[in-house]
Design an enzyme around this catalytic site. Structure first.
Site, PDB file in Angstrom:
ATOM      1  CG  ASP A  83      -4.695  15.005   3.551  1.00  0.00           C
ATOM      2  OD1 ASP A  83      -5.396  14.912   2.528  1.00  0.00           O
ATOM      3  OD2 ASP A  83      -5.055  15.674   4.559  1.00  0.00           O
ATOM      4  CB  ILE A  84      -2.715  19.508   5.818  1.00  0.00           C
ATOM      5  CG1 ILE A  84      -2.017  20.463   6.756  1.00  0.00           C
ATOM      6  CG2 ILE A  84      -4.215  19.735   5.779  1.00  0.00           C
ATOM      7  CD1 ILE A  84      -2.039  21.904   6.283  1.00  0.00           C
ATOM      8  CG  ASN A 121     -13.172  11.992  -1.982  1.00  0.00           C
ATOM      9  OD1 ASN A 121     -13.710  10.888  -1.973  1.00  0.00           O
ATOM     10  ND2 ASN A 121     -12.408  12.417  -0.994  1.00  0.00           N
ATOM     11  CB  VAL A 175      -8.952  20.582  -2.949  1.00  0.00           C
ATOM     12  CG1 VAL A 175      -7.963  21.428  -3.749  1.00  0.00           C
ATOM     13  CG2 VAL A 175      -8.782  20.824  -1.451  1.00  0.00           C
ATOM     14  CG  HIS A 215      -7.146  15.764  -4.506  1.00  0.00           C
ATOM     15  ND1 HIS A 215      -7.999  16.733  -4.996  1.00  0.00           N
ATOM     16  CD2 HIS A 215      -7.744  15.264  -3.413  1.00  0.00           C
ATOM     17  CE1 HIS A 215      -9.064  16.821  -4.210  1.00  0.00           C
ATOM     18  NE2 HIS A 215      -8.951  15.932  -3.248  1.00  0.00           N
ATOM     19  CG  MET A 216      -5.464   8.522  -6.313  1.00  0.00           C
ATOM     20  SD  MET A 216      -7.082   8.128  -7.032  1.00  0.00           S
ATOM     21  CE  MET A 216      -6.641   7.966  -8.763  1.00  0.00           C
TER      22      MET A 216
HETATM   23  P1  AMP Z   1     -11.038  16.074  -0.929  1.00  0.00           P
HETATM   24  O1  AMP Z   1     -12.150  16.093   0.078  1.00  0.00           O
HETATM   25  O2  AMP Z   1     -10.912  14.762  -1.627  1.00  0.00           O
HETATM   26  O3  AMP Z   1     -11.102  17.263  -1.870  1.00  0.00           O
HETATM   27  O4  AMP Z   1      -9.699  16.177  -0.085  1.00  0.00           O
HETATM   28  C1  AMP Z   1      -8.933  17.329   0.064  1.00  0.00           C
HETATM   29  C2  AMP Z   1      -7.801  16.960   0.967  1.00  0.00           C
HETATM   30  O5  AMP Z   1      -6.844  17.979   0.936  1.00  0.00           O
HETATM   31  C3  AMP Z   1      -8.193  16.771   2.447  1.00  0.00           C
HETATM   32  O6  AMP Z   1      -7.843  15.450   2.854  1.00  0.00           O
HETATM   33  C4  AMP Z   1      -7.378  17.835   3.170  1.00  0.00           C
HETATM   34  O7  AMP Z   1      -6.920  17.424   4.430  1.00  0.00           O
HETATM   35  C5  AMP Z   1      -6.242  18.074   2.197  1.00  0.00           C
HETATM   36  N1  AMP Z   1      -5.610  19.384   2.272  1.00  0.00           N
HETATM   37  C6  AMP Z   1      -6.212  20.594   2.297  1.00  0.00           C
HETATM   38  N2  AMP Z   1      -5.302  21.573   2.345  1.00  0.00           N
HETATM   39  C7  AMP Z   1      -4.083  20.966   2.345  1.00  0.00           C
HETATM   40  C8  AMP Z   1      -2.744  21.443   2.388  1.00  0.00           C
HETATM   41  N3  AMP Z   1      -2.461  22.754   2.436  1.00  0.00           N
HETATM   42  N4  AMP Z   1      -1.732  20.540   2.379  1.00  0.00           N
HETATM   43  C9  AMP Z   1      -2.005  19.232   2.318  1.00  0.00           C
HETATM   44  N5  AMP Z   1      -3.254  18.701   2.284  1.00  0.00           N
HETATM   45  C10 AMP Z   1      -4.279  19.563   2.300  1.00  0.00           C
END
Ligand code: AMP
Length: 124
Positions: free
Chosen positions: A36-37, A94, A103, A107-108
Site C-alpha cells: 500500500d502506498i 472495505n 478504489v 482489494h483485500m
Molecule cells: P480502500 O479505502 O479500501 O479503497 O483502500 C484503497 C487503498 O489503496 C488505500 O489504502 C490507499 O493508500 C491505496 N492506494 C491508492 N493508490 C495506490 C497506489 N498507487 N499504490 C498502492 N496503494 C495505493
C-alpha cells in the site's frame, strides 16, 4: 444492493495494465499483490484479482471458481511471505459507501507487523 459498473480508469486497473508502477510483492495468473502506498501498519499489502471486479459481492457472484480459489490462495501465500502468520494479522475488504471503499476494484488489505488494537472504534 445493485452493483456499480466497473470503472476501468480506477487506479488499480491502471496498475494492472502497467500504466502506473506498484511495489510488487507477489503475482500469479489471477492475482497481483503490492505494498500500500500509504501504509497503516508495518505490513500493509493489497491483494487484488486481475479480473475486473468492483468488490467482494461482484467477485463472489461473477468470478470463476479458478479465480476465487487463486484469490484465497494468494491471501494465505502473501501473509506467509510477509511474515505475519505467527503473530497474527488482519484482512480488510472495505466495500461500498458504508465500508468506505475508495478504489472501486476489489482489494483485500493485509495488515500486521504490530498489535492492531480492536477491530472497530467504540461507537459514541
Ligand atoms: P480502500 O479505502 O479500501 O479503497 O483502500 C484503497 C487503498 O489503496 C488505500 O489504502 C490507499 O493508500 C491505496 N492506494 C491508492 N493508490 C495506490 C497506489 N498507487 N499504490 C498502492 N496503494 C495505493
Amino acid at each position: 444492493m445493485s452493483q456499480p459498473v466497473y470503472d476501468d480508469q480506477n487506479i488499480f486497473a491502471k496498475i494492472l495494465r502497467g500504466e502506473i508502477p506498484c511495489n510488487k510483492v507477489d503475482e500469479c495468473d489471477h492475482t497481483l499483490s503490492f505494498h500500500d502506498i500509504q501504509p497503516q501498519a508495518p505490513v500493509h499489502i493489497l491483494v487484488i484479482p486481475k479480473g475486473a471486479y468492483v468488490n467482494m459481492t461482484d467477485f463472489s457472484e461473477n468470478a470463476s471458481a479458478e479465480e476465487q480459489t487463486a484469490y484465497l490462495a494468494a491471501l494465505g501465500r502473501v501473509a506467509k511471505m510477509a511474515g505475519v502468520t505467527k503473530d497474527g494479522y488482519r484482512l480488510i475488504a472495505n466495500t461500498g459507501q458504508h465500508g468506505h471503499q475508495d478504489v472501486p476494484h476489489l482489494h483485500m488489505h493485509i495488515l500486521g507487523g504490530h498489535a492492531l488494537g480492536r477491530m472497530l472504534p467504540a461507537r459514541s
